[in-house]
Design a protein around this motif. Structure first.
Motif: not given
Ligand SMILES: [Mg+2]
Length: 106
Positions: A84-106
């Motif tokens: 979960l800690a690793k995933t938090r880094e990949k998906y920062p809230v500011a970039k990932a909120r409400g989006r389903s794209e993979k981390y490299d497409r945020l």
């Protein structure tokens, strides 16, 4: 989470008294997770969820996950929190909120 110690103790006892540990190689347990995951998916195959059956299949998936973690001397809560800690880094809230794209497409 709660009574995970009681759960793994019960699972070890269940497996031990049947002498099934000999079949529980990491490979066999990983295959079993995948097989049970497919059975879980089957509960939702035609739209209407069969929640009673899904409950049993979800328990099967969790059981094999716990047995594999035990076999590999991994602590389930710890590995989930570490990932979960690793995933938090990949998906920062500011970039990932409400989006389903993979981390490299945020
Ligand atoms: Mg099953």
């Amino acid at each position: 989470m709660g009574n995970e110690k009681a759960v793994i103790t019960a699972l070890r006892e269940f497996v031990g008294e049947r002498e099934w540990g000999q079949f529980h190689t990491p490979e066999n347990l990983a295959k079993s997770i995948s097989i049970e995951a497919a059975e879980l998916l089957e509960c939702f195959q035609w739209g209407d969820a069969d929640v009673v059956a899904a409950k049993d299949e979800l328990a099967d998936v969790l059981t094999y996950c716990l047995l594999l973690a035990d076999r590999l001397n991994l602590e389930p809560d710890t590995i989930v929190m570490e990932k979960l800690a690793k995933t938090r880094e990949k998906y920062p809230v500011a970039k990932a909120r409400g989006r389903s794209e993979k981390y490299d497409r945020l």
